[in-house]
Structure formats: structure tokens, C-alpha cells
Design a protein around this motif. Structure first.
Motif, PDB file in Angstrom:
ATOM      1  N   SER A  63      -2.323  -8.855 -12.265  1.00 40.94           N
ATOM      2  CA  SER A  63      -1.723  -7.429 -12.522  1.00 40.94           C
ATOM      3  C   SER A  63      -3.096  -6.878 -11.965  1.00 40.94           C
ATOM      4  O   SER A  63      -4.766  -7.001 -12.224  1.00 40.94           O
ATOM      5  N   ALA A  64      -3.123  -5.612 -12.034  1.00 44.59           N
ATOM      6  CA  ALA A  64      -4.564  -4.647 -11.117  1.00 44.59           C
ATOM      7  C   ALA A  64      -5.234  -4.487 -12.684  1.00 44.59           C
ATOM      8  O   ALA A  64      -4.031  -3.501 -13.696  1.00 44.59           O
ATOM      9  N   THR A  65      -6.458  -4.128 -12.667  1.00 45.03           N
ATOM     10  CA  THR A  65      -7.265  -3.542 -14.270  1.00 45.03           C
ATOM     11  C   THR A  65      -6.965  -2.074 -13.997  1.00 45.03           C
ATOM     12  O   THR A  65      -6.935  -1.585 -13.440  1.00 45.03           O
ATOM     13  N   PRO A  66      -6.192  -1.724 -15.048  1.00 42.18           N
ATOM     14  CA  PRO A  66      -6.037  -0.020 -15.119  1.00 42.18           C
ATOM     15  C   PRO A  66      -7.399   0.682 -14.500  1.00 42.18           C
ATOM     16  O   PRO A  66      -8.653  -0.265 -15.722  1.00 42.18           O
ATOM     17  N   GLY A  67      -7.894   1.831 -14.213  1.00 36.72           N
ATOM     18  CA  GLY A  67      -9.070   2.302 -14.066  1.00 36.72           C
ATOM     19  C   GLY A  67      -9.881   1.389 -12.839  1.00 36.72           C
ATOM     20  O   GLY A  67     -10.668   1.940 -12.228  1.00 36.72           O
ATOM     21  N   ALA A  68      -9.517  -0.134 -11.880  1.00 39.53           N
ATOM     22  CA  ALA A  68     -10.349  -0.300 -11.478  1.00 39.53           C
ATOM     23  C   ALA A  68     -10.178   0.058 -10.235  1.00 39.53           C
ATOM     24  O   ALA A  68     -10.054   1.066 -10.195  1.00 39.53           O
ATOM     25  N   GLU A  69     -11.639  -0.216  -9.277  1.00 37.36           N
ATOM     26  CA  GLU A  69     -11.736   0.354  -8.194  1.00 37.36           C
ATOM     27  C   GLU A  69     -10.914   0.016  -6.858  1.00 37.36           C
ATOM     28  O   GLU A  69     -11.067  -1.804  -7.387  1.00 37.36           O
ATOM     29  N   PRO A  70     -10.310   0.710  -6.522  1.00 45.03           N
ATOM     30  CA  PRO A  70      -9.211  -0.164  -5.062  1.00 45.03           C
ATOM     31  C   PRO A  70     -10.501  -0.733  -4.114  1.00 45.03           C
ATOM     32  O   PRO A  70     -11.261  -0.346  -3.975  1.00 45.03           O
ATOM     33  N   VAL A  71      -9.935  -1.996  -4.217  1.00 42.28           N
ATOM     34  CA  VAL A  71     -10.836  -3.127  -2.579  1.00 42.28           C
ATOM     35  C   VAL A  71     -10.473  -2.801  -1.588  1.00 42.28           C
ATOM     36  O   VAL A  71     -11.097  -2.622  -0.204  1.00 42.28           O
ATOM     37  N   LEU A  72      -9.471  -1.917  -1.442  1.00 42.46           N
ATOM     38  CA  LEU A  72      -8.686  -1.176   0.232  1.00 42.46           C
ATOM     39  C   LEU A  72      -8.319   0.073  -0.084  1.00 42.46           C
ATOM     40  O   LEU A  72      -7.490   0.792  -1.172  1.00 42.46           O
ATOM     41  N   VAL A  73      -8.848   0.820   0.683  1.00 42.15           N
ATOM     42  CA  VAL A  73      -8.499   2.365   0.881  1.00 42.15           C
ATOM     43  C   VAL A  73      -7.949   2.743   1.904  1.00 42.15           C
ATOM     44  O   VAL A  73      -9.036   2.746   3.345  1.00 42.15           O
ATOM     45  N   VAL A  74      -7.205   2.983   2.118  1.00 42.26           N
ATOM     46  CA  VAL A  74      -7.150   3.515   3.261  1.00 42.26           C
ATOM     47  C   VAL A  74      -6.514   4.855   3.946  1.00 42.26           C
ATOM     48  O   VAL A  74      -5.795   5.870   2.892  1.00 42.26           O
ATOM     49  N   GLU A  75      -6.647   6.266   4.537  1.00 44.48           N
ATOM     50  CA  GLU A  75      -6.949   7.767   4.145  1.00 44.48           C
ATOM     51  C   GLU A  75      -6.780   8.053   6.002  1.00 44.48           C
ATOM     52  O   GLU A  75      -7.180   8.245   6.530  1.00 44.48           O
ATOM     53  N   HIS A  76      -5.496   8.481   6.117  1.00 42.17           N
ATOM     54  CA  HIS A  76      -4.838   9.268   7.131  1.00 42.17           C
ATOM     55  C   HIS A  76      -5.190   8.393   7.890  1.00 42.17           C
ATOM     56  O   HIS A  76      -5.553   8.515   9.422  1.00 42.17           O
ATOM     57  N   LEU A  77      -4.417   7.023   8.076  1.00 39.40           N
ATOM     58  CA  LEU A  77      -4.601   6.246   9.331  1.00 39.40           C
ATOM     59  C   LEU A  77      -3.493   6.691   9.750  1.00 39.40           C
ATOM     60  O   LEU A  77      -3.090   7.098  10.262  1.00 39.40           O
ATOM     61  N   SER A  78      -4.112   6.744  12.336  1.00 36.41           N
ATOM     62  CA  SER A  78      -3.503   6.815  13.036  1.00 36.41           C
ATOM     63  C   SER A  78      -3.004   6.123  14.591  1.00 36.41           C
ATOM     64  O   SER A  78      -4.821   5.550  14.327  1.00 36.41           O
ATOM     65  N   VAL A  79      -2.150   5.853  14.556  1.00 33.39           N
ATOM     66  CA  VAL A  79      -2.424   4.955  15.544  1.00 33.39           C
ATOM     67  C   VAL A  79      -2.093   5.132  16.667  1.00 33.39           C
ATOM     68  O   VAL A  79      -0.671   5.549  16.629  1.00 33.39           O
ATOM     69  N   SER A  80      -2.336   5.741  18.293  1.00 36.83           N
ATOM     70  CA  SER A  80      -1.739   6.028  19.495  1.00 36.83           C
ATOM     71  C   SER A  80      -1.896   5.475  20.139  1.00 36.83           C
ATOM     72  O   SER A  80      -2.770   4.734  20.677  1.00 36.83           O
ATOM     73  N   TYR A  81      -1.172   4.563  21.456  1.00 35.44           N
ATOM     74  CA  TYR A  81      -0.953   4.698  22.300  1.00 35.44           C
ATOM     75  C   TYR A  81      -1.269   4.895  23.550  1.00 35.44           C
ATOM     76  O   TYR A  81      -0.518   5.742  23.700  1.00 35.44           O
ATOM     77  N   LYS A  82      -2.371   4.606  24.308  1.00 33.06           N
ATOM     78  CA  LYS A  82      -2.071   5.608  25.596  1.00 33.06           C
ATOM     79  C   LYS A  82      -1.252   5.193  26.260  1.00 33.06           C
ATOM     80  O   LYS A  82      -1.360   3.847  27.301  1.00 33.06           O
ATOM     81  N   PRO A  83      -0.921   5.979  27.006  1.00 37.48           N
ATOM     82  CA  PRO A  83      -0.325   5.688  28.780  1.00 37.48           C
ATOM     83  C   PRO A  83      -0.962   5.194  29.192  1.00 37.48           C
ATOM     84  O   PRO A  83      -2.449   5.686  29.578  1.00 37.48           O
ATOM     85  N   ARG A  84      -0.753   3.905  29.899  1.00 32.96           N
ATOM     86  CA  ARG A  84      -0.939   3.585  31.167  1.00 32.96           C
ATOM     87  C   ARG A  84      -0.936   4.429  32.586  1.00 32.96           C
ATOM     88  O   ARG A  84      -0.212   4.418  33.479  1.00 32.96           O
ATOM     89  N   GLY A  85      -2.345   4.829  32.239  1.00 33.85           N
ATOM     90  CA  GLY A  85      -2.661   5.406  34.330  1.00 33.85           C
ATOM     91  C   GLY A  85      -2.614   4.314  35.517  1.00 33.85           C
ATOM     92  O   GLY A  85      -2.321   3.331  35.275  1.00 33.85           O
ATOM     93  N   GLY A  86      -2.460   4.663  36.465  1.00 37.20           N
ATOM     94  CA  GLY A  86      -1.820   3.942  37.920  1.00 37.20           C
ATOM     95  C   GLY A  86      -2.949   5.175  38.465  1.00 37.20           C
ATOM     96  O   GLY A  86      -3.116   5.629  38.850  1.00 37.20           O
ATOM     97  N   PHE A  87      -2.552   4.025  40.198  1.00 38.62           N
ATOM     98  CA  PHE A  87      -3.084   5.377  41.080  1.00 38.62           C
ATOM     99  C   PHE A  87      -2.725   6.528  42.083  1.00 38.62           C
ATOM    100  O   PHE A  87      -3.542   7.049  41.887  1.00 38.62           O
TER     101      PHE A  87
END
Length: 565
Positions: free
Chosen positions: A296-320
Motif C-alpha cells: 500500500s502507498a505510504t501516507p504523505g509519500a511523494e508520488p512517483v508519477l504525476v500526470v498533469e493536463h495530458l492531451s494526445v491529438s492525431y494530426k490529419p495526414r496530408g497529401g498532394f
């Protein structure tokens, strides 16, 4: 799916035995099988991988592999004896009198034929529909199974449909000729809970309309409890118990039945061992129900992983002729943290962005993807790291994928697979040190002594998943991402893997990001839950609070769809 209408017997199987010829001689895959299915009845054939369930289905359809043969027994569909029927006559039975739905629609549908063409094939072969009436009937079936804009979508290809839609199309094809018997071979195993519920409701509605007899082949006991009238439990090619569904779940007689039910993860079993001590039933180290050491996590322990406002967007593939348009956002403003010894379950339907989130944190996305926000691993910037710094960070974050067979190189020995990761991310260790570490790892995850000198295909699915876990542990990560690591596994093998993961977490204090749509696993394993919907986290909190007092309508909808024992 309760029995309705006439009580006429649709299928009778008496003393069916199936033999498979192999390099080591003749093996009996199915032994003296007996079963009877009546009109309007759902008969569940239950058991774990390799027990003979699918081989039984193939025998009923006379589709056994070249090395297989029916060595004894009778198969009667109504008054017709199938075992001695000519191949020409059997072609009329397949798809006409007996329909089948396979587990994986993506591999069952022809990728180079439109959905309409595949429906037309069945209708032409087994009905009198032709010309305009043929297209109208095909569209009718698509509408009946819930595909919108059916007339237009007849011209679409399988890749243009979601997984749930592909399974609906498979149902339409299987039922197009209005068969008397439907064989459903693991029809919902690969689906998330809401889509699974939709498919089961659809089958129940059509069964009621047609008086259909259904042979349901599955290892999902929760599904069986909710839909079956009768249950036959299969083990090592033999049926060890046949009884009505209510009796099976209320008072299972066979020890194997009790063992499987005990191995199913639930909230009530948190902190207990799931897997069995009896090696003849399911390999493990302790008896089910015994308390276990839990990290179990130790109360008050610092996180090993912190994720803030993560976003992932796929760019449309352009063509000729085009330059692309607005990026498509898959993950939108996701934030969470994770502490050592803690398990956070990221839960949601297929396509909600769970795996994309994991790939972004692992830096596995290609250049067509835009990643925004922040992520820090042990205080270091994970998203901006490059070169040597990124390699160092990858020592601390690893992943176990859903399908170990696809994620392990089939041309490499297991020892080389494990050595590759250690050599790349721990270059300070000598070959001898790496070999010693590999031996310790394989022993720790419960694999045989000669594992390092064998190839992945020489192992069972559960053993391959243990290899994948050993590979992830080889560089001693602080965070382990588990992406559906048990969804393709049988009940007892799943129990073994969950027990192993808990033991390893207690031993090494790792943090787990557990990505899944299996609520039973979440209830049993997680400390906290984050519900993801359309790329966003819509609800998060302690496991008990989210499960028992859900606030968001999406959480409530997911929980309502979960089949319960």
C-alpha cells in the motif's frame, strides 16, 4: 435467455469422441461427450482453454482440422444424423440449420469483401432471396442487429466498423438463414462490459423471436449465470458436471466447479489469495481465501508519477491535394498521480483513450501525434526527455501488454528476450550478471528452469504472460503499466497472474497503472479508480467509493452493465 415455446429437442449428442493425431501419437480431445439442447434453450459449455470446447463446436459442424476425426458417437440435429452425412449435405447444414459466431469477428470477416457481399453469400446459399429482395433482406438483418444506416453501410468494409459493430454483423450473418441452432463461441470475450451487455441482450431478443436453441461456449462464468438455462462444465475433454444453471451456481458439486468459482476476483475477496494450491486444478502457492501480504502507498509519500493536463491529438495526414485539417483529440486534459505500492485502475470502454494515455507516458507514439501537458517520473520530465535521459527514465517505467504472444518476438529465445532489455537499459551489468538475474526473474515468476532456452510458442498463454512480466521487471521499474494483462486468460490462469502481481508489488513496492475494462479485476486489485470516457477522466476516487457510490452517469452505466455472480 430463458427457454420459450416448444420443448422439442434440437440437438442431441451421444458419446461423442474426437481424436487428434500428433507427433507423439493420438490424443483424445473430446471424450464420450453427451448433451441435449431444446428449442428456445441456452446451453452453456463452460471450461478453460484447451479443455475441448471449441473442438466440440468444430466436430458438430464437421469442420475438424485435417489431423482431427470423430472416433465415436452420434450427433443428431432434430432427426438428422450429422456424423454420417455427406459433405455436400453438410454444406447445407452449415449456415443454414446451424449458425456460428466466433470469438474474434475481425479475423472471421473477410477484409476484402463488403459487409453486404458477405451477407449475400449466406442468403444466396440457404434462402430463396434474389435480386432486389436479397439486398433488402441483408439491410433488414443489419437493422435488426442495430447497425444504423443499414442500406448505406452494406457497401462498407469490416475495418470501417467498431469491434462491437463487427460482432453484430457476425450475428447477422450467422442468423441470416434463420438456423435452428446457434453456436456462440466466446462471442463477448473481447468486448468491454457495455458492448458485451448489448450483444447479450440482442441475442436474447432474437432468441425469443425465433425460438432459437443456443450453444454458448465460454469461460466467463458471470455471463453464464446471467444467460444460461443449463451448464455443462468441461475439463480435459470430458464433461464433469451437467446441471441447470441455478443449481450450478448455488451448489456446484464437482471440486473443479468450486475451484473456478473461488478464483473469480471480486471486491469481497480483496486481500485474499485467488489461485489454487492443488496443481491438478490450477497451479499456485496458497489455497484460495487465505490472507496475503498487500502493498500500500505510504501516507504523505511523494508520488512517483504525476500526470498533469495530458492531451494526445492525431494530426490529419496530408497529401498532394490537401494539407490536412483540425487534429483529432484522443486524450483530453487527463491528470492523475501514482505512489509507490499503489494500484490505480484506469477504467473505461474500448476507444476511450486508456491505451493511448499509456503509450504517451511510455513515449511510444509516432510523429503523427501531438502530445501536450506534463508528466514527471520520480521528479524528472517524462515527456520532454531525450537520448540518454529518456533511456534512464525507461528503466523506471515498463509495460505488460494484453497479448503476450504478439508482444514477444517468436524468433528469439526467452533468455535473449529478457537479456535484450537488461543490456539496453542496464549497460553497467556484465553478461554473467545478466544471466544470473534472468534465472532469478524466471524463478520469481514461477517458470520452469529451462525457460530461458525455449521459444515463446512453447508455452501456454499464462506462461507467456509470466515471461512478459519478467521482461518488464528485468530493469527494476518503479512504475509498471498493465494494459489488459489478464483479459485473454482463463479464470484460474487470471487468478495466478493477479496473485503474482500482488506478491511482486508487495516485494518491490512498485506502483501499478492498471488499464482494463474488467470490473472484477478492478474490484479485487485496485486502490483507486479513474473512469475514462471520450478521452477525459470523468470520475476518480478510492475504489470502494467509486464502486459503491458512483457519481458520474458514465460510471453508473458501466457498473449497471457488469454481469454479476
Amino acid at each position: 435467455m430463458s427457454a420459450t415455446g416448444s420443448s422439442a429437442t434440437v440437438l442431441t449428442v451421444e458419446g461423442l469422441s474426437v481424436q487428434i493425431a500428433g507427433d507423439t501419437g493420438i490424443a483424445e480431445a473430446v471424450k464420450s461427450l453427451q448433451l441435449t439442447i431444446k428449442h428456445g434453450q441456452t446451453f452453456a459449455l463452460v471450461g478453460e482453454s484447451g479443455c475441448g470446447k471449441s473442438m466440440t463446436a468444430l466436430a458438430l459442424l464437421r469442420l475438424l482440422p485435417d489431423a482431427g476425426s470423430i472416433s465415436a458417437g452420434r450427433i443428431r440435429l432434430g432427426d438428422t444424423e450429422l456424423a454420417t452425412l455427406s459433405e455436400r449435405a453438410m454444406r447445407d447444414v452449415r449456415g443454414g440449420s446451424i449458425g456460428i459466431i466466433f470469438q474474434e469477428p475481425a479475423t472471421s470477416l473477410n477484409p476484402v469483401m463488403t459487409i453486404g457481399q458477405q451477407l449475400y453469400e449466406t442468403l444466396r446459399a440457404h434462402t430463396g432471396y434474389r435480386g432486389k429482395a436479397l439486398a433488402e433482406r441483408a439491410a433488414w438483418w443489419l437493422r435488426r442487429v442495430g447497425i444504423p444506416e443499414a442500406d448505406r453501410r452494406l457497401n462498407d468494409y469490416p475495418f470501417q466498423f467498431s469491434g462491437g459493430q463487427k460482432q453484430r454483423i457476425m450475428i447477422a450473418i450467422a442468423l441470416a438463414a434463420e438456423p435452428r441452432l446457434l453456436i456462440a463461441d466466446e462471442p463477448t470475450t473481447a468486448l468491454d462490459v457495455t458492448v458485451q451487455a448489448q450483444i447479450l441482450d440482442l441475442l436474447a431478443d432474437i432468441q425469443k423471436e425465433m425460438g432459437l436453441a443456443i450453444l454458448l461456449i465460454t469461460h466467463d462464468l458471470a455471463v453464464v449465470k446471467n444467460v444460461a438455462d443449463y451448464v455443462a462444465l468441461m475439463r480435459a475433454g470430458e464433461i464433469v458436471e451437467t446441471v441447470d444453471a441455478a443449481s450450478f451456481f448455488a451448489a456446484p458439486r464437482h471440486p473443479y466447479a468450486r475451484q473456478l468459482l473461488a478464483a473469480i476476483p471480486t471486491f469481497a475477496k480483496r486481500g485474499q489469495v485467488l489461485s489454487a494450491q492443488d496443481p491438478s486444478l490450477a497451479a499456485g502457492t496458497l489455497s484460495p481465501g487465505l490472507p496475503r501480504r498487500h502493498a500500500s502507498a505510504t501516507p504523505g509519500a511523494e508520488p512517483v508519477l504525476v500526470v498533469e493536463h495530458l492531451s494526445v491529438s492525431y494530426k490529419p495526414r496530408g497529401g498532394f491535394w490537401r494539407t490536412g485539417g483540425k487534429p483529432l483529440r484522443i486524450v483530453d486534459d487527463v491528470s492523475f498521480d501514482l505512489r509507490a505500492g499503489e494500484t490505480l485502475a484506469l477504467l473505461g470502454e474500448s476507444g476511450c483513450g486508456k491505451t493511448t494515455t499509456a503509450k504517451a507516458l511510455l513515449r511510444l507514439l509516432d510523429k503523427q501525434v501531438q502530445v501536450g501537458g506534463k508528466a514527471s517520473l520520480q521528479g524528472q520530465d517524462l515527456l520532454q526527455a531525450r537520448g540518454r535521459q529518456l533511456r534512464r527514465l525507461r528503466q523506471s517505467i515498463q509495460i505488460v501488454f494484453q497479448d503476450p504472444y504478439a508482444s514477444l518476438d517468436p524468433r528469439m529465445l526467452v533468455g535473449d528476450i529478457l537479456d535484450e532489455g537488461i543490456a539496453a537499459l542496464r549497460p553497467d551489468r556484465s553478461r554473467a550478471e545478466r544471466a544470473a538475474q534472468i534465472g532469478r526473474l524466471l524463478e520469481r515468476v514461477g517458470l520452469p528452469d529451462n525457460t530461458a532456452d525455449r521459444y515463446p510458442h512453447e508455452f501456454s498463454g499464462g506462461q507467456r504472460q509470466r515471461v512478459a512480466i519478467a521482461r518488464a521487471l528485468a530493469v527494476e521499474p518503479a512504475v509498471l503499466i498493465c494494459d489488459e494483462p489478464t483479459s485473454a486468460l482463463d479464470v484460474s490462469v487470471q487468478a495466478q497472474i493477479l496473485d503474482l502481481l500482488q506478491d511482486l508489488q508487495a516485494e518491490f513496492g512498485m506502483a501499478y497503472l492498471f488499464i482494463t475494462h474488467n470490473f472484477g479485476v478492478v474490484e479485487y486489485l485496485s486502490d483507486r479508480i479513474a473512469i475514462m470516457h471520450e478521452g477525459r477522466i470523468v470520475e476518480a476516487g478510492a475504489t470502494e467509493a467509486v464502486l459503491h457510490r458512483p457519481q458520474h452517469e458514465q460510471t453508473q452505466r458501466l457498473l449497471a452493465a457488469v454481469p454479476r455472480l
